[in-house]
Design a protein around this motif. Structure first.
Motif, mmCIF file in Angstrom:
data_model
loop_
_atom_site.group_PDB
_atom_site.id
_atom_site.type_symbol
_atom_site.label_atom_id
_atom_site.label_comp_id
_atom_site.label_asym_id
_atom_site.label_seq_id
_atom_site.Cartn_x
_atom_site.Cartn_y
_atom_site.Cartn_z
ATOM 1 N N UNK A 23 0.972 -7.315 18.104
ATOM 2 C CA UNK A 23 -0.398 -7.503 17.634
ATOM 3 C C UNK A 23 -0.685 -6.585 16.459
ATOM 4 N N UNK A 24 -0.239 -5.347 16.568
ATOM 5 C CA UNK A 24 -0.424 -4.381 15.483
ATOM 6 C C UNK A 24 0.294 -4.851 14.230
ATOM 7 N N UNK A 25 1.499 -5.370 14.409
ATOM 8 C CA UNK A 25 2.257 -5.872 13.258
ATOM 9 C C UNK A 25 1.537 -7.049 12.608
ATOM 10 N N UNK A 26 0.969 -7.947 13.411
ATOM 11 C CA UNK A 26 0.231 -9.085 12.888
ATOM 12 C C UNK A 26 -1.007 -8.611 12.119
ATOM 13 N N UNK A 27 -1.687 -7.596 12.670
ATOM 14 C CA UNK A 27 -2.857 -7.061 11.985
ATOM 15 C C UNK A 27 -2.469 -6.426 10.654
ATOM 16 N N UNK A 28 -1.373 -5.675 10.647
ATOM 17 C CA UNK A 28 -0.902 -5.064 9.394
ATOM 18 C C UNK A 28 -0.500 -6.136 8.393
ATOM 19 N N UNK A 29 0.173 -7.166 8.854
ATOM 20 C CA UNK A 29 0.563 -8.265 7.964
ATOM 21 C C UNK A 29 -0.681 -8.975 7.400
ATOM 22 N N UNK A 30 -1.668 -9.170 8.269
ATOM 23 C CA UNK A 30 -2.902 -9.828 7.833
ATOM 24 C C UNK A 30 -3.615 -8.966 6.801
ATOM 25 N N UNK A 31 -3.633 -7.662 7.061
ATOM 26 C CA UNK A 31 -4.270 -6.754 6.106
ATOM 27 C C UNK A 31 -3.541 -6.768 4.766
ATOM 28 N N UNK A 32 -2.211 -6.719 4.806
ATOM 29 C CA UNK A 32 -1.422 -6.769 3.578
ATOM 30 C C UNK A 32 -1.656 -8.085 2.842
ATOM 31 N N UNK A 33 -1.730 -9.155 3.597
ATOM 32 C CA UNK A 33 -1.965 -10.465 2.993
ATOM 33 C C UNK A 33 -3.366 -10.507 2.353
ATOM 34 N N UNK A 34 -4.348 -9.959 3.052
ATOM 35 C CA UNK A 34 -5.712 -9.923 2.531
ATOM 36 C C UNK A 34 -5.780 -9.078 1.254
ATOM 37 N N UNK A 35 -5.091 -7.945 1.251
ATOM 38 C CA UNK A 35 -5.061 -7.099 0.056
ATOM 39 C C UNK A 35 -4.408 -7.832 -1.108
ATOM 40 N N UNK A 36 -3.340 -8.579 -0.797
ATOM 41 C CA UNK A 36 -2.653 -9.351 -1.842
ATOM 42 C C UNK A 36 -3.598 -10.412 -2.415
ATOM 43 N N UNK A 37 -4.332 -11.090 -1.548
ATOM 44 C CA UNK A 37 -5.281 -12.111 -2.000
ATOM 45 C C UNK A 37 -6.377 -11.465 -2.850
ATOM 46 N N UNK A 38 -6.862 -10.286 -2.401
ATOM 47 C CA UNK A 38 -7.910 -9.586 -3.154
ATOM 48 C C UNK A 38 -7.392 -9.179 -4.531
ATOM 49 N N UNK A 39 -6.150 -8.669 -4.603
ATOM 50 C CA UNK A 39 -5.552 -8.294 -5.895
ATOM 51 C C UNK A 39 -5.419 -9.512 -6.801
#
Length: 107
Positions: A4-20
């Motif tokens: 779950x933590x890994x999924x959250x980190x991946x989601x956060x990284x993905x969200x940051x990538x989308x924001x960038x």
């Protein structure tokens, strides 16, 4: 839990990538808009002498037309005054001769 933590980190990284990516796209759109704005301003500046010449030409044309109309009115009035003077010339000459012949008509 680790999953779950890994999924959250991946989601956060993905969200940051989308924001960038969104920020980069926004910057590109803004840069393009600024470039288009500068190009339009340059085109406007380049046309300024042409627009000025056109306005000046039209103003001169209107001024010439006004002067022509005023001259026509002046000539018409001058002709009227000349005609009135000619009509009254004979009366004026007769009155002047009467004064020369008899400077004191009453007495």
């Amino acid at each position: 839990m680790d999953d779950t933590l890994k999924k959250l980190l991946d989601a956060e990284l993905h969200a940051e990538k989308i924001a960038r990516q969104a920020e980069e796209e926004r910057d590109k759109v803004l840069e393009k808009a600024w470039a288009e704005s500068r190009a339009e301003e340059e085109r406007f500046d380049a046309r300024m002498p042409e627009m000025y010449a056109s306005f000046l030409s039209k103003a001169e044309e209107r001024a010439e037309q006004t002067v022509s109309e005023l001259k026509k009115r002046f000539d018409e009035r001058h002709t009227q005054l000349r005609n009135l003077a000619e009509e009254r010339e004979l009366d004026a000459l007769e009155a002047a001769f009467k004064l020369l012949i008899d400077p004191n008509p009453e007495g």
